[in-house]
Design a protein around this motif. Structure first.
Motif, PDB file in Angstrom:
ATOM      1  N   ALA A   6       0.849  -1.188   0.000  1.00  0.00           N
ATOM      2  CA  ALA A   6       0.000   0.000   0.000  1.00  0.00           C
ATOM      3  C   ALA A   6       0.882   1.234   0.000  1.00  0.00           C
ATOM      4  CB  ALA A   6      -0.909   0.014   1.228  1.00  0.00           C
ATOM      5  N   THR A   7       0.445   2.233  -0.739  1.00  0.00           N
ATOM      6  CA  THR A   7       1.117   3.527  -0.747  1.00  0.00           C
ATOM      7  C   THR A   7       0.038   4.583  -0.505  1.00  0.00           C
ATOM      8  OG1 THR A   7       0.930   3.615  -3.157  1.00  0.00           O
ATOM      9  CG2 THR A   7       3.010   2.848  -2.265  1.00  0.00           C
ATOM     10  N   ILE A   8       0.409   5.654   0.181  1.00  0.00           N
ATOM     11  CA  ILE A   8      -0.544   6.697   0.545  1.00  0.00           C
ATOM     12  C   ILE A   8       0.071   8.054   0.231  1.00  0.00           C
ATOM     13  CG2 ILE A   8      -1.923   7.684   2.413  1.00  0.00           C
ATOM     14  CD1 ILE A   8      -1.502   4.946   3.881  1.00  0.00           C
ATOM     15  N   THR A   9      -0.674   8.896  -0.489  1.00  0.00           N
ATOM     16  CA  THR A   9      -0.186  10.234  -0.816  1.00  0.00           C
ATOM     17  C   THR A   9      -0.557  11.203   0.303  1.00  0.00           C
ATOM     18  OG1 THR A   9      -2.205  10.896  -1.964  1.00  0.00           O
ATOM     19  CG2 THR A   9      -0.486   9.833  -3.297  1.00  0.00           C
ATOM     20  N   ALA A  10       0.012  12.399   0.248  1.00  0.00           N
ATOM     21  CA  ALA A  10      -0.253  13.419   1.263  1.00  0.00           C
ATOM     22  C   ALA A  10      -1.722  13.819   1.288  1.00  0.00           C
ATOM     23  CB  ALA A  10       0.620  14.648   1.008  1.00  0.00           C
ATOM     24  N   ASP A  11      -2.399  13.748   0.133  1.00  0.00           N
ATOM     25  CA  ASP A  11      -3.821  14.123   0.107  1.00  0.00           C
ATOM     26  C   ASP A  11      -4.740  12.935   0.369  1.00  0.00           C
ATOM     27  OD1 ASP A  11      -3.645  12.762  -2.290  1.00  0.00           O
ATOM     28  OD2 ASP A  11      -4.452  14.390  -3.507  1.00  0.00           O
ATOM     29  N   GLY A  12      -4.169  11.783   0.772  1.00  0.00           N
ATOM     30  CA  GLY A  12      -4.976  10.653   1.189  1.00  0.00           C
ATOM     31  C   GLY A  12      -5.284   9.601   0.145  1.00  0.00           C
ATOM     32  N   GLN A  13      -4.741   9.735  -1.070  1.00  0.00           N
ATOM     33  CA  GLN A  13      -4.951   8.691  -2.070  1.00  0.00           C
ATOM     34  C   GLN A  13      -4.259   7.414  -1.603  1.00  0.00           C
ATOM     35  OE1 GLN A  13      -4.269   9.269  -6.334  1.00  0.00           O
ATOM     36  NE2 GLN A  13      -3.980  11.441  -5.882  1.00  0.00           N
ATOM     37  N   VAL A  14      -4.994   6.318  -1.601  1.00  0.00           N
ATOM     38  CA  VAL A  14      -4.432   5.031  -1.219  1.00  0.00           C
ATOM     39  C   VAL A  14      -4.444   4.128  -2.439  1.00  0.00           C
ATOM     40  CG1 VAL A  14      -4.698   3.000   0.256  1.00  0.00           C
ATOM     41  CG2 VAL A  14      -5.251   5.262   1.155  1.00  0.00           C
ATOM     42  N   ASN A  15      -3.329   3.490  -2.682  1.00  0.00           N
ATOM     43  CA  ASN A  15      -3.215   2.511  -3.752  1.00  0.00           C
ATOM     44  C   ASN A  15      -2.694   1.245  -3.113  1.00  0.00           C
ATOM     45  OD1 ASN A  15      -3.231   1.445  -6.340  1.00  0.00           O
ATOM     46  ND2 ASN A  15      -1.212   2.214  -6.835  1.00  0.00           N
ATOM     47  N   ARG A  16      -3.378   0.125  -3.331  1.00  0.00           N
ATOM     48  CA  ARG A  16      -2.927  -1.114  -2.708  1.00  0.00           C
ATOM     49  C   ARG A  16      -3.226  -2.289  -3.623  1.00  0.00           C
ATOM     50  NH1 ARG A  16      -6.548   0.709   0.899  1.00  0.00           N
ATOM     51  NH2 ARG A  16      -8.680   0.159   0.402  1.00  0.00           N
ATOM     52  N   GLY A  17      -2.505  -3.354  -3.372  1.00  0.00           N
ATOM     53  CA  GLY A  17      -2.707  -4.574  -4.129  1.00  0.00           C
ATOM     54  C   GLY A  17      -1.948  -5.709  -3.480  1.00  0.00           C
ATOM     55  N   ALA A  18      -2.172  -6.910  -3.985  1.00  0.00           N
ATOM     56  CA  ALA A  18      -1.499  -8.094  -3.453  1.00  0.00           C
ATOM     57  C   ALA A  18      -0.431  -8.554  -4.433  1.00  0.00           C
ATOM     58  CB  ALA A  18      -2.517  -9.206  -3.210  1.00  0.00           C
ATOM     59  N   GLY A  19       0.582  -9.216  -3.912  1.00  0.00           N
ATOM     60  CA  GLY A  19       1.663  -9.718  -4.749  1.00  0.00           C
ATOM     61  C   GLY A  19       2.794  -8.715  -4.856  1.00  0.00           C
ATOM     62  N   THR A  20       3.611  -8.893  -5.852  1.00  0.00           N
ATOM     63  CA  THR A  20       4.749  -8.004  -6.077  1.00  0.00           C
ATOM     64  C   THR A  20       4.258  -6.634  -6.526  1.00  0.00           C
ATOM     65  OG1 THR A  20       6.082  -9.894  -6.722  1.00  0.00           O
ATOM     66  CG2 THR A  20       6.878  -7.730  -7.410  1.00  0.00           C
ATOM     67  N   MET A  21       4.840  -5.603  -5.958  1.00  0.00           N
ATOM     68  CA  MET A  21       4.467  -4.243  -6.329  1.00  0.00           C
ATOM     69  C   MET A  21       4.929  -3.942  -7.753  1.00  0.00           C
ATOM     70  SD  MET A  21       5.522  -0.634  -4.538  1.00  0.00           S
ATOM     71  CE  MET A  21       4.583  -0.885  -3.047  1.00  0.00           C
ATOM     72  N   ALA A  30       6.075  -1.977 -11.169  1.00  0.00           N
ATOM     73  CA  ALA A  30       6.973  -0.830 -11.389  1.00  0.00           C
ATOM     74  C   ALA A  30       6.193   0.463 -11.477  1.00  0.00           C
ATOM     75  CB  ALA A  30       7.810  -1.052 -12.637  1.00  0.00           C
ATOM     76  N   SER A  31       5.002   0.449 -12.067  1.00  0.00           N
ATOM     77  CA  SER A  31       4.209   1.672 -12.205  1.00  0.00           C
ATOM     78  C   SER A  31       3.814   2.226 -10.838  1.00  0.00           C
ATOM     79  CB  SER A  31       2.955   1.412 -13.047  1.00  0.00           C
ATOM     80  OG  SER A  31       2.132   0.435 -12.424  1.00  0.00           O
ATOM     81  N   VAL A  32       3.640   1.368  -9.863  1.00  0.00           N
ATOM     82  CA  VAL A  32       3.334   1.812  -8.505  1.00  0.00           C
ATOM     83  C   VAL A  32       4.597   2.334  -7.843  1.00  0.00           C
ATOM     84  CG1 VAL A  32       2.516   1.104  -6.223  1.00  0.00           C
ATOM     85  CG2 VAL A  32       1.365   0.261  -8.283  1.00  0.00           C
ATOM     86  N   ARG A  33       5.677   1.560  -7.948  1.00  0.00           N
ATOM     87  CA  ARG A  33       6.949   1.997  -7.336  1.00  0.00           C
ATOM     88  C   ARG A  33       7.344   3.367  -7.880  1.00  0.00           C
ATOM     89  NH1 ARG A  33       8.404  -3.283  -8.725  1.00  0.00           N
ATOM     90  NH2 ARG A  33       9.811  -2.497 -10.319  1.00  0.00           N
ATOM     91  N   ASN A  34       7.072   3.633  -9.146  1.00  0.00           N
ATOM     92  CA  ASN A  34       7.462   4.896  -9.778  1.00  0.00           C
ATOM     93  C   ASN A  34       6.494   6.020  -9.486  1.00  0.00           C
ATOM     94  OD1 ASN A  34       9.592   3.510 -10.901  1.00  0.00           O
ATOM     95  ND2 ASN A  34       8.517   3.114 -12.810  1.00  0.00           N
ATOM     96  N   GLY A  35       5.360   5.700  -8.874  1.00  0.00           N
ATOM     97  CA  GLY A  35       4.367   6.733  -8.570  1.00  0.00           C
ATOM     98  C   GLY A  35       3.500   7.117  -9.752  1.00  0.00           C
ATOM     99  N   ASP A  36       3.457   6.292 -10.793  1.00  0.00           N
ATOM    100  CA  ASP A  36       2.681   6.615 -11.994  1.00  0.00           C
ATOM    101  C   ASP A  36       1.179   6.667 -11.726  1.00  0.00           C
ATOM    102  OD1 ASP A  36       5.115   6.598 -13.315  1.00  0.00           O
ATOM    103  OD2 ASP A  36       4.813   4.608 -14.190  1.00  0.00           O
ATOM    104  N   TRP A  37       0.718   6.092 -10.644  1.00  0.00           N
ATOM    105  CA  TRP A  37      -0.708   6.051 -10.309  1.00  0.00           C
ATOM    106  C   TRP A  37      -1.223   7.336  -9.675  1.00  0.00           C
ATOM    107  CZ3 TRP A  37      -1.813   6.572  -5.075  1.00  0.00           C
ATOM    108  CH2 TRP A  37      -0.708   6.475  -4.213  1.00  0.00           C
ATOM    109  N   ILE A  38      -0.325   8.224  -9.287  1.00  0.00           N
ATOM    110  CA  ILE A  38      -0.725   9.443  -8.572  1.00  0.00           C
ATOM    111  C   ILE A  38      -1.280  10.456  -9.562  1.00  0.00           C
ATOM    112  CG2 ILE A  38       0.081  11.352  -7.134  1.00  0.00           C
ATOM    113  CD1 ILE A  38       2.276   9.408  -6.126  1.00  0.00           C
ATOM    114  N   SER A  39      -2.481  10.954  -9.251  1.00  0.00           N
ATOM    115  CA  SER A  39      -3.104  11.929 -10.155  1.00  0.00           C
ATOM    116  C   SER A  39      -2.759  13.347  -9.757  1.00  0.00           C
ATOM    117  CB  SER A  39      -4.610  11.748 -10.163  1.00  0.00           C
ATOM    118  OG  SER A  39      -5.161  11.840  -8.878  1.00  0.00           O
TER     119      SER A  39
END
Length: 87
Positions: free
Chosen positions: A61-76, A78-87
C-alpha cells in the motif's frame, strides 16, 4: 527495489510495511535481513490491516499526502513503485 522506490518518491507518497508477525524482534530481524528499513513498518497488532483493507500477503500500500491510497497483493508493479498512479 522497494526501499529505493520509497526513497525516490518520498515527496509523492509514503510506503508503509505491514509485517504479518506481531513480534517486534521478529519484525526487526525481517526488516534488517531484507534490507527494507528505508520506510516505516507498522505492527498488525495495532489493527491496521483491517483498516487498510489488507487481507493477504504480500500486500503493498502507498498513501499520498492528500490521502490517495493505492494497494494490491503480490509483487508491487513498477508503475506503482514509480508513482505513476498518482493523479
Amino acid at each position: 527495489m522497494v526501499t529505493e522506490a520509497a526513497a525516490a518518491n518520498r515527496d509523492r507518497y509514503v510506503m508503509i510495511g505491514m509485517p504479518v508477525d506481531s513480534n517486534e524482534g521478529t519484525i526487526r530481524d525481517f526488516v534488517e535481513g531484507r534490507g527494507v528499513g528505508g520506510f516505516p513498518h507498522l505492527m498488525e497488532s495495532w489493527g491496521l490491516w483491517s483498516q487498510l483493507g489488507v487481507n493477504a500477503t504480500p500486500t503493498w500500500a502507498t498513501i499520498t499526502a492528500d490521502g490517495q491510497v493505492n494497494r494490491g497483493a503480490g509483487t508491487m508493479p513498477a508503475s506503482v513503485r514509480n508513482g505513476d498512479w498518482i493523479s
